[in-house]
Motif scaffolding. Structure first.
Motif, PDB file in Angstrom:
ATOM      1  N   SER A  44      22.103  -1.713 -35.702  1.00 13.63           N
ATOM      2  CA  SER A  44      22.549  -0.962 -36.882  1.00 13.63           C
ATOM      3  C   SER A  44      24.067  -0.817 -36.942  1.00 13.63           C
ATOM      4  CB  SER A  44      21.875   0.410 -36.931  1.00 13.63           C
ATOM      5  OG  SER A  44      22.163   1.135 -35.763  1.00 13.63           O
ATOM      6  N   GLN A  45      24.742  -0.744 -35.781  1.00 12.95           N
ATOM      7  CA  GLN A  45      26.201  -0.585 -35.768  1.00 12.95           C
ATOM      8  C   GLN A  45      26.907  -1.774 -36.408  1.00 12.95           C
ATOM      9  OE1 GLN A  45      26.870  -0.002 -31.575  1.00 12.95           O
ATOM     10  NE2 GLN A  45      27.171   2.195 -31.858  1.00 12.95           N
ATOM     11  N   THR A  46      26.374  -2.972 -36.176  1.00 18.30           N
ATOM     12  CA  THR A  46      27.028  -4.176 -36.687  1.00 18.30           C
ATOM     13  C   THR A  46      26.302  -4.759 -37.896  1.00 18.30           C
ATOM     14  OG1 THR A  46      25.754  -5.608 -35.212  1.00 18.30           O
ATOM     15  CG2 THR A  46      27.890  -4.791 -34.383  1.00 18.30           C
ATOM     16  N   GLY A  47      25.097  -4.258 -38.173  1.00 13.44           N
ATOM     17  CA  GLY A  47      24.314  -4.786 -39.283  1.00 13.44           C
ATOM     18  C   GLY A  47      23.681  -6.138 -38.980  1.00 13.44           C
ATOM     19  N   GLU A  48      23.665  -6.527 -37.706  1.00  8.91           N
ATOM     20  CA  GLU A  48      23.102  -7.825 -37.323  1.00  8.91           C
ATOM     21  C   GLU A  48      21.592  -7.726 -37.122  1.00  8.91           C
ATOM     22  OE1 GLU A  48      25.553 -10.236 -34.406  1.00  8.91           O
ATOM     23  OE2 GLU A  48      26.373  -8.217 -34.115  1.00  8.91           O
ATOM     24  N   ARG A  49      20.907  -8.798 -37.492  1.00  8.23           N
ATOM     25  CA  ARG A  49      19.479  -8.961 -37.260  1.00  8.23           C
ATOM     26  C   ARG A  49      19.298 -10.330 -36.631  1.00  8.23           C
ATOM     27  NH1 ARG A  49      16.501  -5.353 -40.334  1.00  8.23           N
ATOM     28  NH2 ARG A  49      14.637  -6.638 -40.372  1.00  8.23           N
ATOM     29  N   TRP A  50      18.680 -10.374 -35.470  1.00  2.78           N
ATOM     30  CA  TRP A  50      18.478 -11.633 -34.775  1.00  2.78           C
ATOM     31  C   TRP A  50      16.993 -11.957 -34.717  1.00  2.78           C
ATOM     32  CZ3 TRP A  50      21.677 -10.507 -29.739  1.00  2.78           C
ATOM     33  CH2 TRP A  50      23.034 -10.440 -30.055  1.00  2.78           C
ATOM     34  N   SER A  51      16.655 -13.186 -35.042  1.00  5.15           N
ATOM     35  CA  SER A  51      15.294 -13.663 -34.813  1.00  5.15           C
ATOM     36  C   SER A  51      15.179 -14.000 -33.317  1.00  5.15           C
ATOM     37  CB  SER A  51      15.026 -14.916 -35.649  1.00  5.15           C
ATOM     38  OG  SER A  51      15.799 -15.996 -35.157  1.00  5.15           O
ATOM     39  N   TYR A  52      13.972 -14.315 -32.873  1.00  7.04           N
ATOM     40  CA  TYR A  52      13.813 -14.727 -31.478  1.00  7.04           C
ATOM     41  C   TYR A  52      14.573 -16.026 -31.218  1.00  7.04           C
ATOM     42  CZ  TYR A  52      10.540 -11.022 -30.526  1.00  7.04           C
ATOM     43  OH  TYR A  52       9.988  -9.786 -30.336  1.00  7.04           O
ATOM     44  N   HIS A  53      14.617 -16.924 -32.216  1.00  8.79           N
ATOM     45  CA  HIS A  53      15.409 -18.152 -32.061  1.00  8.79           C
ATOM     46  C   HIS A  53      16.888 -17.804 -31.868  1.00  8.79           C
ATOM     47  CE1 HIS A  53      12.279 -21.051 -32.734  1.00  8.79           C
ATOM     48  NE2 HIS A  53      12.009 -20.622 -33.958  1.00  8.79           N
ATOM     49  N   ASP A  54      17.415 -16.898 -32.710  1.00 10.13           N
ATOM     50  CA  ASP A  54      18.825 -16.484 -32.596  1.00 10.13           C
ATOM     51  C   ASP A  54      19.100 -15.861 -31.229  1.00 10.13           C
ATOM     52  OD1 ASP A  54      19.277 -17.179 -35.273  1.00 10.13           O
ATOM     53  OD2 ASP A  54      18.873 -15.138 -35.984  1.00 10.13           O
ATOM     54  N   LEU A  55      18.240 -14.924 -30.837  1.00  8.99           N
ATOM     55  CA  LEU A  55      18.422 -14.224 -29.568  1.00  8.99           C
ATOM     56  C   LEU A  55      18.461 -15.202 -28.406  1.00  8.99           C
ATOM     57  CD1 LEU A  55      18.486 -11.705 -27.702  1.00  8.99           C
ATOM     58  CD2 LEU A  55      15.976 -11.670 -27.864  1.00  8.99           C
ATOM     59  N   MET A  56      17.483 -16.079 -28.343  1.00 10.50           N
ATOM     60  CA  MET A  56      17.409 -16.981 -27.193  1.00 10.50           C
ATOM     61  C   MET A  56      18.505 -18.035 -27.213  1.00 10.50           C
ATOM     62  SD  MET A  56      15.314 -15.346 -25.540  1.00 10.50           S
ATOM     63  CE  MET A  56      15.397 -16.392 -24.106  1.00 10.50           C
TER      64      MET A  56
END
Length: 165
Positions: A44-56
């Motif tokens: 929430s601080q950065t407004g980022e949302r990561w999918s599992y693909h993004d995270l990994m």
């Protein structure tokens, strides 16, 4: 809610479902395969949302960066950061390469940081960009000079390729 019984200091949950026989990296690879496009993390601080693909993908990049500066299985890597995306990356990247993540209290100042790093045998310190003040970074640099060999690397997550060894 399960509570301790008979004065025990621990709680044992249900054993009806067996433990998963997998490493964290193996489990995360399976999660990525099955749910890759789903949301894995929201910051929430950065407004980022990561999918599992993004995270990994980010975890793999940090793990490769750690390997490139000489962090290997069994090495202790400190994370000195408040709860931020970098903390999540450090958790999974160290597990990915078999390193041990050592949590350093983000409110520590120079003397406490020095003690924690030395006492835990930390070889590499990761912080979030902008977290440490210039004074603390100066302190970190002087810690490295006074550290018995090998001195810990000081690493900022966003620029891991340029970490000092």
């Amino acid at each position: 809610m399960t509570r301790p019984i008979n004065g025990l200091s621990h709680v044992k949950g249900s054993t009806a479902r067996p433990l998963i026989n997998a490493t964290i990296p193996g489990f995360m690879a399976e999660v990525r395969r099955r749910y890759g496009d789903r949301v894995a993390a929201v910051f929430s601080q950065t407004g980022e949302r990561w999918s599992y693909h993004d995270l990994m993908r980010r975890v793999d990049r940090l793990a490769a960066g750690l390997l490139s500066i000489g962090v290997y299985k069994g090495d202790r890597v400190g994370i000195w950061s408040p709860n931020r995306p970098e903390w999540v990356l450090a958790q999974f990247a160290t597990a990915r390469i078999g390193a041990i993540l050592v949590n350093i209290n983000p409110s520590y100042q120079s003397a406490e940081l020095h003690y924690a790093l030395h006492h835990a045998g930390v070889s590499t310190l990761i912080t979030a960009p902008g977290f440490a003040t210039p004074t603390i970074w100066q302190s970190c640099k002087s810690l490295r000079r006074s550290w018995p060999p090998p001195a810990p690397a000081i690493c900022k997550v966003k620029s891991c390729q340029s970490c000092a060894a």
